[in-house]
Each structure stands twice: as structure tokens, then as C-alpha cells.
Design a protein around this motif. Structure first.
Motif, PDB file in Angstrom:
ATOM      1  N   ALA A  57       0.823   4.097  -2.964  1.00 28.94           N
ATOM      2  CA  ALA A  57       0.522   5.501  -2.692  1.00 28.94           C
ATOM      3  C   ALA A  57       1.627   6.407  -3.237  1.00 28.94           C
ATOM      4  CB  ALA A  57       0.344   5.714  -1.188  1.00 28.94           C
ATOM      5  N   LEU A 114       0.829  -1.206   0.000  1.00 26.90           N
ATOM      6  CA  LEU A 114       0.000   0.000   0.000  1.00 26.90           C
ATOM      7  C   LEU A 114       0.865   1.258   0.000  1.00 26.90           C
ATOM      8  CD1 LEU A 114      -2.845  -0.922   2.551  1.00 26.90           C
ATOM      9  CD2 LEU A 114      -2.650  -1.481   0.130  1.00 26.90           C
ATOM     10  N   PHE A 117      -8.022   1.412   0.094  1.00 28.59           N
ATOM     11  CA  PHE A 117      -7.313   0.700  -0.966  1.00 28.59           C
ATOM     12  C   PHE A 117      -8.068  -0.594  -1.258  1.00 28.59           C
ATOM     13  CE2 PHE A 117      -4.257   3.520   0.774  1.00 28.59           C
ATOM     14  CZ  PHE A 117      -3.256   3.725  -0.154  1.00 28.59           C
ATOM     15  N   ILE A 120      -7.457   3.244  -5.504  1.00 26.51           N
ATOM     16  CA  ILE A 120      -7.293   4.017  -4.270  1.00 26.51           C
ATOM     17  C   ILE A 120      -8.430   5.031  -4.218  1.00 26.51           C
ATOM     18  CG2 ILE A 120      -5.779   5.543  -2.951  1.00 26.51           C
ATOM     19  CD1 ILE A 120      -3.406   4.347  -4.391  1.00 26.51           C
TER      20      ILE A 120
END
Length: 578
Positions: free
Chosen positions: A145, A141, A192, A207
């Protein structure tokens, strides 16, 4: 002796008639030189001993006139939205240099784009819920990002937690735009969606939008050590030690705790020293006037080492209201960061204070010192032992303005503590939401129209210079085609800017009204502060948010100096800074 006199006169040629003119000129020259020397000496003494008053805190006639102005302008970045403490903090803080890069994320398993490689032991596990607490998922994650949001720097990732379903994880992070021009951190938490393929490869499918992952939102904890901070907060880089003093910075997006402070006990109350301002003509004036006076009171309280008793109820001037009349019952916390104020200074709400005062002042023999003349300086009050000092202001303006206390000799002694007052983090969260929807990748233009555009005597060219056709011409060499363009304006008919849509993706404040409507977090939180009653997103709030979004654009185009040659304050008033 009488016979010798002619000889004496004959020996002194200076008394001869032919020399009198020269002697007179010499005497006059010597006298002038003496006067010059004495003058230089006096000037030198004055220059060496004179201590000029600090102009930053000097409420000169110009500032007084500015604060008492009756202007109805609805968007004036220089006086409608007054600068607060965070605006004076440099944007080049050392702490901003330690952001997280992709190389800092320790991915335990080799990863494909937004995913992890095959796992041979995954047969029958493809339908199992995603374990969001798994370190590999957490790293996945973080990587997703960083790769998706290329216009921001990440400073901390909170631990990922389960989201809204078995395929959802929520994760929070602390960030700042790469080209940030303000000294502040921001917090976001998003959802997510994670998928697992037949060979158990994990990948991030999507996302969510800004603040779409509420399960990852945690109340920040103070006084935690670095070890617990790292375990609690997930992942962050160690700060570089520079020996510099840490500066408090706003953290927009954190949960706000602006509950009212209370005195713990009767003994604590009796041992305290307090200052309160009562009455005066500052009520229902412009927000700039209010803040200028409030900062004077706060500065005196700091100087006297006393707790300021403050009225959290504000009268909003009619220049900001939709009704066109002054409106009572507004709350300080709608507009300013009360949590930062109460954490940084000693303040109490006056309603709670007077309740405690009534209970205990006679019983404990607490004394009150009344001051009814603003010319009584804080320096003369510094030695008082009374529990409460009350400054009472009369009904004659402008002598009943609070800021008069900080004039004269006081201005070089009592300084306004601007660092204690920040803008409301709830309003700044709306700013952050708008910028996030634009991926922090937009340019901005400030277009002043309204009354100024209609007043051709003072602004003869403004209407033409801010017309859509003129804007297209002015912006073509400043803003690239196809860019996101945020237009901050007091023009109520934004449809007049439609011609700009052919070249830019235009955005206006009203495009984001869902951020303060009845379904928004801002709406519910402000209603709690207002005894459950809804709070209007008033004119000052609109201008404040509009201004702050404008100031976060990568390129910022102002009306005056860049779109028109008219002066900001009218004809023949241009200065080098306007």
C-alpha cells in the motif's frame, strides 16, 4: 481715592488702546488651547474604555443582506456552500507529522517487490488459502500500500482479514493526502489479491478500488486504551507528546452513527434544562441563512447551559432544487455531521422531546417560560430556573429571523460555536472517493458560467474569458500538459470543455454519479434516514461535493482574479480578497 485712579490706570499698560488687539489674540489662543486639551482628554477616556464588538459575530447590514439575498447563482464558493467548523482548523496539526514510512514497517521476512522470499518447506502448500492474519502477510500488504499510493500519508493500518475468496485479503487504513489543505483524516479499506508462487513466494497481484474491502471496515470504538487500540487496529506509530490539547478532527470514511439521542429516563428528563426556538421566517431560506440562524440558537443554548431542542427537518430552498420550488422534508443529517454534533453538544430531536414533554411535564410539574421578543437577551434569561425556555418568533420579516437574537449587545457575549457543526461525512466520503480515483494527484479549476456569463451588464467579459479557447490559453502556464484536471463548474453542457481534452485528462462531477446512484452506499444510508424513501442528490449536495473536490486539488485555479478580470459580485465591486 478718586485722585489716585488715574495713576492706577497709567501703571497698567495692558489697558492702553494700543495693546487691546494683542490681548484679544492671546485670550483667543489660550481658549483654543484649552478646548484642544479638553478634547484630547475626552478622546483618551473614550479610547481607553470603549470595547468594540467582535466583527466575526456581528450580523451587520452587509451580512444581513447577504443572508437574505435572492441570488439564483448555482455555484458560488463564498456563499452557496458556507464554511463549517472543520474549515477553521489549521491544516498543520502536530498529529499529521507522525505518519508511517516504509522503514517503520517491521517485515519479519526479507521481501522482494510486493513479495516475500522463497520458503524451502512449501512443497504442496501452493494451493492453500492465504492466511490474512499472518503477520508476514499483514506486513506485505502494508508495504504494498505504501509503495503504490505515493501521494498519501498513512497513519494507521487495521489488521488484515480474509477477503472475498482464498486469495483475497481486506485491509483498512487511516490516511491523509501528502499535500492536504484541510484538517481531516480519511479511512479506506481495500481488497488485496495475493498470489503464492511454486516456491511459496507471496506477492500482491493487485489492489482494489476505493472501499473495495468491506470486511476490514470496523466501527470505531471510543474510550479504548492505547494497548487495546494497537492490538485492535493493527499498526500505527506512537504520537509525539507535545503537551498541546488534542483537537477533534473529522474522520471521513468511518461508519456514521447519526441515530437520534434519547433521554434515558423520566428522572433524567425532569432534571434537564431545555431551549427551543419555535416559528420564524428562516424556513426555506438559503442554507447559509439557515446555518447562520441555527448557530445562533446553538450558541444561546451553550451560553445558558441548556439542551437545544432542534428540528431535524429542513426545508430546502428552491435555489437548490431540481423542481424549482421549495421542498420540505429534508433531513439535517443529509447535509451536516449529526454524530459530531450530538457527541460535542447537548441536543435532542424535537419530535422525541415533545413526546416526552407530553408524558411528564404535568406529572413532574415542569415549567415553561415563553419569550416572544427577540430583544430579550440571553443574559436576561440566564437566571431562569424553568425547565423549558421557548423563544416564539412572529410572522414579520426580518424581525422573526432567529439570528436577530444574537444581535446588539448579545453578539459580544454569545458566540456561534462553529466547531460543533461539520459537513456531512457521507458527502465528504463521496469527495474522498472521487479524489481517491484520481489518486489524490490532480489539479482543479473552478469555472463560473451560468447566469453570470449571460449577464453582460455586470460581467461583461466572463463569457469570453471562460470559453474553451480562453481556458486553454489561461491554463497553459498554470497546469502542466497531461495532468488530471478536475473542472468544478455550473455549466450544464460540459461538452463545451471538450477542447481541453487534447491537453488534459478532464474530470467532472457527473463522471462519478455511481457514487450516489441507487446502487451506492450513500443512496442506501440516506434512504434509511428517510423512512426507506430514496433521497435526491440535490443541488446543494452537488455544489458542496463539487466545491470540496475542487479544494483538494494540488493546484487550484479560481475564475475571478485568475481567469477573468471581472469582479465576483459584478462590475465595480472588486476587492482585494475577491
Amino acid at each position: 481715592m478718586v485722585g489716585r485712579a488715574p495713576n492706577l490706570l497709567s501703571r497698567s499698560g495692558s489697558f492702553r488702546p494700543e495693546n487691546l488687539g494683542q490681548n484679544a489674540l492671546a485670550m483667543i489662543g489660550n481658549l483654543c488651547f484649552t478646548i484642544f486639551v479638553v478634547g484630547v482628554l475626552i478622546f483618551t477616556i473614550i479610547a481607553a474604555t470603549y470595547e468594540p464588538e467582535d466583527p466575526l459575530f456581528h450580523p451587520s447590514t452587509k451580512i444581513t443582506n447577504f443572508l437574505t439575498s435572492k441570488s439564483n447563482a448555482t455555484f458560488k464558493a463564498d456563499d452557496t456552500v458556507m464554511k463549517t467548523g472543520e474549515d477553521f482548523i489549521g491544516a498543520n496539526q502536530t498529529v499529521f507529522s507522525t505518519f508511517i514510512n516504509l522503514t517503520d514497517v517491521d517485515v519479519s521476512l526479507p521481501a522482494t517487490e510486493f513479495g516475500t522470499e522463497n520458503n524451502p518447506d512449501c512443497q504442496g502448500k501452493t494451493d492453500e488459502p492465504i492466511d490474512c492474519t499472518d503477520p508476514d502477510v499483514f506486513h506485505l500488504l502494508m508495504r504494498a500500500a505504501i509503495e503504490k499510493f505515493k501521494d498519501i500519508h498513512f497513519y494507521r493500518f487495521g489488521k488484515s482479514v480474509r477477503g472475498s475468496n482464498d486469495s483475497s485479503c481486506h485491509m483498512a487504513w487511516r490516511f491523509r493526502p501528502k499535500e492536504g489543505k484541510t484538517a481531516a483524516f480519511y479511512k479506506d479499506y481495500r481488497e488485496f489479491m495475493v498470489s503464492r508462487s511454486e516456491n511459496c513466494t507471496l506477492s500482491v497481484v493487485s489492489i482494489g478500488d476505493y472501499h473495495s474491502g468491506p470486511n476490514a471496515r470496523k466501527r470505531k470504538r471510543k474510550n479504548r486504551d492505547k494497548t487495546s487500540a494497537k492490538s485492535d487496529e493493527g499498526f500505527e506509530k506512537a504520537q509525539v507528546k507535545t503537551g498541546e490539547q488534542n483537537i477533534a478532527l473529522p474522520e471521513v470514511g468511518e461508519a456514521v452513527n447519526d441515530s437520534l439521542p434519547v433521554v434515558e429516563s423520566e428522572s433524567s428528563f425532569s432534571l434537564g434544562k431545555y431551549l427551543v426556538y419555535h416559528g420564524g421566517g428562516d424556513r426555506c431560506k438559503s442554507m447559509n441563512h439557515y446555518l447562520w440562524s441555527f448557530m445562533c440558537a446553538l450558541g444561546e443554548a451553550q451560553y445558558l447551559n441548556r439542551t437545544l431542542i432542534m428540528d431535524l427537518s429542513i426545508c430546502l430552498s428552491k435555489i437548490y432544487t431540481s423542481s424549482g420550488v421549495d421542498e420540505e422534508g429534508k433531513d439535517f443529517r443529509f447535509y451536516f455531521d449529526f454524530e459530531h454534533l450530538k457527541d460535542s453538544a447537548s441536543v435532542l430531536d424535537q419530535e422525541q422531546f415533545w413526546s416526552d414533554w407530553e408524558k411528564w411535564h404535568q406529572k413532574d410539574g415542569l415549567s415553561l417560560h415563553l419569550v416572544e421578543d427577540f430583544r430579550v437577551t440571553p443574559m436576561k434569561l440566564s437566571g431562569l430556573k424553568d425547565t423549558l425556555i421557548m423563544r416564539k418568533f412572529g410572522s414579520v420579516e426580518p424581525d422573526n429571523y432567529w439570528y436577530r437574537v444574537c444581535e446588539g449587545e448579545t453578539e459580544s457575549v454569545v458566540q456561534r460555536p462553529w466547531h460543533l457543526v461539520w459537513k456531512s461525512r457521507r458527502l465528504m466520503d463521496i469527495v474522498s472517493a472521487i479524489a481517491s480515483r484520481l489518486n489524490w494527484d490532480y489539479d482543479s479549476v473552478h469555472v463560473v458560467r451560468g447566469e453570470k456569463a449571460r449577464n453582460r451588464e455586470l460581467w461583461p467579459h466572463l463569457a469570453e474569458d471562460t470559453s474553451p479557447e480562453a481556458l486553454l490559453s489561461s491554463l497553459q502556464d498554470k497546469i502542466d500538459d497531461g495532468r488530471n484536471l478536475y473542472i468544478a463548474t455550473n455549466e450544464p453542457e460540459t461538452s463545451s470543455f471538450n477542447p481541453l481534452k487534447d491537453k488534459y485528462s478532464t474530470h467532472f462531477l457527473h463522471d462519478y454519479k455511481d457514487l450516489w446512484d441507487e446502487n451506492s452506499e450513500w443512496y442506501s444510508e440516506t434512504a434509511k434516514l428517510h423512512n426507506g424513501s430514496p433521497v435526491e442528490f440535490d443541488g446543494y449536495m452537488r455544489v458542496s461535493v463539487d466545491t470540496e473536490v475542487f479544494l483538494r486539488g494540488k493546484k487550484q485555479i479560481e475564475t475571478f482574479n485568475e481567469l477573468t478580470k471581472d469582479c465576483k459580485d459584478g462590475i465595480n465591486t472588486c476587492t482585494s480578497s475577491s
